[in-house]
Design a protein around this motif. Structure first.
Motif, mmCIF file in Angstrom:
data_model
loop_
_atom_site.group_PDB
_atom_site.id
_atom_site.type_symbol
_atom_site.label_atom_id
_atom_site.label_comp_id
_atom_site.label_asym_id
_atom_site.label_seq_id
_atom_site.Cartn_x
_atom_site.Cartn_y
_atom_site.Cartn_z
ATOM 1 N N TRP A 13 0.822 -1.212 0.000
ATOM 2 C CA TRP A 13 0.000 0.000 0.000
ATOM 3 C C TRP A 13 0.854 1.260 0.000
ATOM 4 O O TRP A 13 0.468 2.269 -0.586
ATOM 5 C CB TRP A 13 -0.979 -0.002 1.166
ATOM 6 N N ARG A 14 2.031 1.231 0.619
ATOM 7 C CA ARG A 14 2.901 2.407 0.620
ATOM 8 C C ARG A 14 3.475 2.665 -0.767
ATOM 9 O O ARG A 14 3.573 3.809 -1.215
ATOM 10 C CB ARG A 14 4.037 2.250 1.623
ATOM 11 N N ARG A 15 3.857 1.602 -1.456
ATOM 12 C CA ARG A 15 4.390 1.774 -2.804
ATOM 13 C C ARG A 15 3.314 2.278 -3.759
ATOM 14 O O ARG A 15 3.558 3.165 -4.570
ATOM 15 C CB ARG A 15 4.975 0.449 -3.300
ATOM 16 N N VAL A 16 2.115 1.734 -3.630
ATOM 17 C CA VAL A 16 1.007 2.186 -4.470
ATOM 18 C C VAL A 16 0.665 3.637 -4.150
ATOM 19 O O VAL A 16 0.416 4.440 -5.054
ATOM 20 C CB VAL A 16 -0.222 1.263 -4.288
ATOM 21 N N ALA A 17 0.680 4.008 -2.874
ATOM 22 C CA ALA A 17 0.361 5.380 -2.478
ATOM 23 C C ALA A 17 1.391 6.371 -3.031
ATOM 24 O O ALA A 17 1.016 7.456 -3.507
ATOM 25 C CB ALA A 17 0.283 5.488 -0.955
ATOM 26 N N LEU A 18 2.664 6.021 -2.993
ATOM 27 C CA LEU A 18 3.692 6.918 -3.540
ATOM 28 C C LEU A 18 3.498 7.156 -5.032
ATOM 29 O O LEU A 18 3.595 8.289 -5.517
ATOM 30 C CB LEU A 18 5.085 6.337 -3.289
ATOM 31 N N VAL A 19 3.204 6.101 -5.752
ATOM 32 C CA VAL A 19 2.994 6.236 -7.194
ATOM 33 C C VAL A 19 1.709 7.024 -7.459
ATOM 34 O O VAL A 19 1.676 7.907 -8.323
ATOM 35 C CB VAL A 19 2.948 4.843 -7.855
ATOM 36 N N ALA A 20 0.652 6.739 -6.710
ATOM 37 C CA ALA A 20 -0.614 7.442 -6.900
ATOM 38 C C ALA A 20 -0.478 8.933 -6.614
ATOM 39 O O ALA A 20 -1.050 9.762 -7.332
ATOM 40 C CB ALA A 20 -1.690 6.825 -6.009
ATOM 41 N N VAL A 21 0.272 9.296 -5.593
ATOM 42 C CA VAL A 21 0.482 10.715 -5.279
ATOM 43 C C VAL A 21 1.160 11.422 -6.444
ATOM 44 O O VAL A 21 0.789 12.555 -6.801
ATOM 45 C CB VAL A 21 1.295 10.867 -3.972
ATOM 46 N N CYS A 22 2.124 10.781 -7.070
ATOM 47 C CA CYS A 22 2.798 11.396 -8.219
ATOM 48 C C CYS A 22 1.828 11.614 -9.375
ATOM 49 O O CYS A 22 1.840 12.674 -10.013
ATOM 50 C CB CYS A 22 3.967 10.527 -8.675
ATOM 51 N N PHE A 23 0.963 10.629 -9.647
ATOM 52 C CA PHE A 23 0.016 10.777 -10.753
ATOM 53 C C PHE A 23 -1.066 11.810 -10.434
ATOM 54 O O PHE A 23 -1.479 12.563 -11.315
ATOM 55 C CB PHE A 23 -0.595 9.435 -11.117
ATOM 56 N N VAL A 24 -1.510 11.873 -9.184
ATOM 57 C CA VAL A 24 -2.474 12.901 -8.790
ATOM 58 C C VAL A 24 -1.841 14.281 -8.893
ATOM 59 O O VAL A 24 -2.468 15.236 -9.383
ATOM 60 C CB VAL A 24 -3.018 12.630 -7.367
ATOM 61 N N TRP A 25 -0.613 14.394 -8.465
ATOM 62 C CA TRP A 25 0.116 15.658 -8.564
ATOM 63 C C TRP A 25 0.214 16.089 -10.028
ATOM 64 O O TRP A 25 0.020 17.264 -10.371
ATOM 65 C CB TRP A 25 1.493 15.511 -7.927
ATOM 66 N N ALA A 26 0.529 15.127 -10.913
ATOM 67 C CA ALA A 26 0.616 15.444 -12.339
ATOM 68 C C ALA A 26 -0.721 15.952 -12.859
ATOM 69 O O ALA A 26 -0.779 16.940 -13.599
ATOM 70 C CB ALA A 26 1.064 14.215 -13.127
ATOM 71 N N GLY A 27 -1.798 15.306 -12.475
ATOM 72 C CA GLY A 27 -3.119 15.745 -12.900
ATOM 73 C C GLY A 27 -3.443 17.147 -12.424
ATOM 74 O O GLY A 27 -3.996 17.961 -13.179
ATOM 75 N N LEU A 28 -3.091 17.447 -11.196
ATOM 76 C CA LEU A 28 -3.336 18.792 -10.668
ATOM 77 C C LEU A 28 -2.507 19.843 -11.404
ATOM 78 O O LEU A 28 -2.982 20.963 -11.641
ATOM 79 C CB LEU A 28 -3.029 18.834 -9.168
ATOM 80 N N GLU A 29 -1.294 19.499 -11.755
ATOM 81 C CA GLU A 29 -0.462 20.430 -12.496
ATOM 82 C C GLU A 29 -1.032 20.689 -13.891
ATOM 83 O O GLU A 29 -1.060 21.832 -14.353
ATOM 84 C CB GLU A 29 0.976 19.919 -12.598
ATOM 85 N N PHE A 30 -1.511 19.633 -14.556
ATOM 86 C CA PHE A 30 -2.109 19.820 -15.874
ATOM 87 C C PHE A 30 -3.379 20.649 -15.778
ATOM 88 O O PHE A 30 -3.625 21.525 -16.610
ATOM 89 C CB PHE A 30 -2.399 18.473 -16.541
ATOM 90 N N LEU A 31 -4.213 20.373 -14.773
ATOM 91 C CA LEU A 31 -5.443 21.152 -14.591
ATOM 92 C C LEU A 31 -5.149 22.600 -14.232
ATOM 93 O O LEU A 31 -5.929 23.496 -14.565
ATOM 94 C CB LEU A 31 -6.315 20.524 -13.503
ATOM 95 N N GLY A 32 -4.055 22.837 -13.555
ATOM 96 C CA GLY A 32 -3.675 24.186 -13.158
ATOM 97 C C GLY A 32 -2.983 24.970 -14.257
ATOM 98 O O GLY A 32 -2.659 26.141 -14.070
#
Length: 72
Positions: A13-32
């Motif tokens: 779950w920690r490895r999945v969470a780290l990867v998910a945070v990066c992809f969510v961050w990328a999405g927020l940057e694109f939306l911004g």
């Protein structure tokens, strides 16, 4: 991000969470409206997925004794 055998990364779950945070961050940057930072975060997520989800535990540690062949 290179030490994928660190004890902190043992639970899946920690490895999945780290990867998910990066992809969510990328999405927020694109939306911004920041495509450069979005691509950077997307690359971090892709590299993290490769290291922490695909390759994690697949490489066996080197044999400390070296070659196991009979040396007579």
């Amino acid at each position: 991000m290179r030490d994928r055998d660190h004890p902190f990364l043992r639970p899946l779950w920690r490895r999945v969470a780290l990867v998910a945070v990066c992809f969510v961050w990328a999405g927020l940057e694109f939306l911004g409206g920041s495509p450069m930072w979005g691509m950077i975060a997307l690359a971090m997520g892709g590299y993290g997925a490769w290291q922490y989800l695909y390759l994690y535990g697949s490489e066996k540690p080197d044999d400390p004794g070296g070659d196991t062949a009979d040396r007579s």
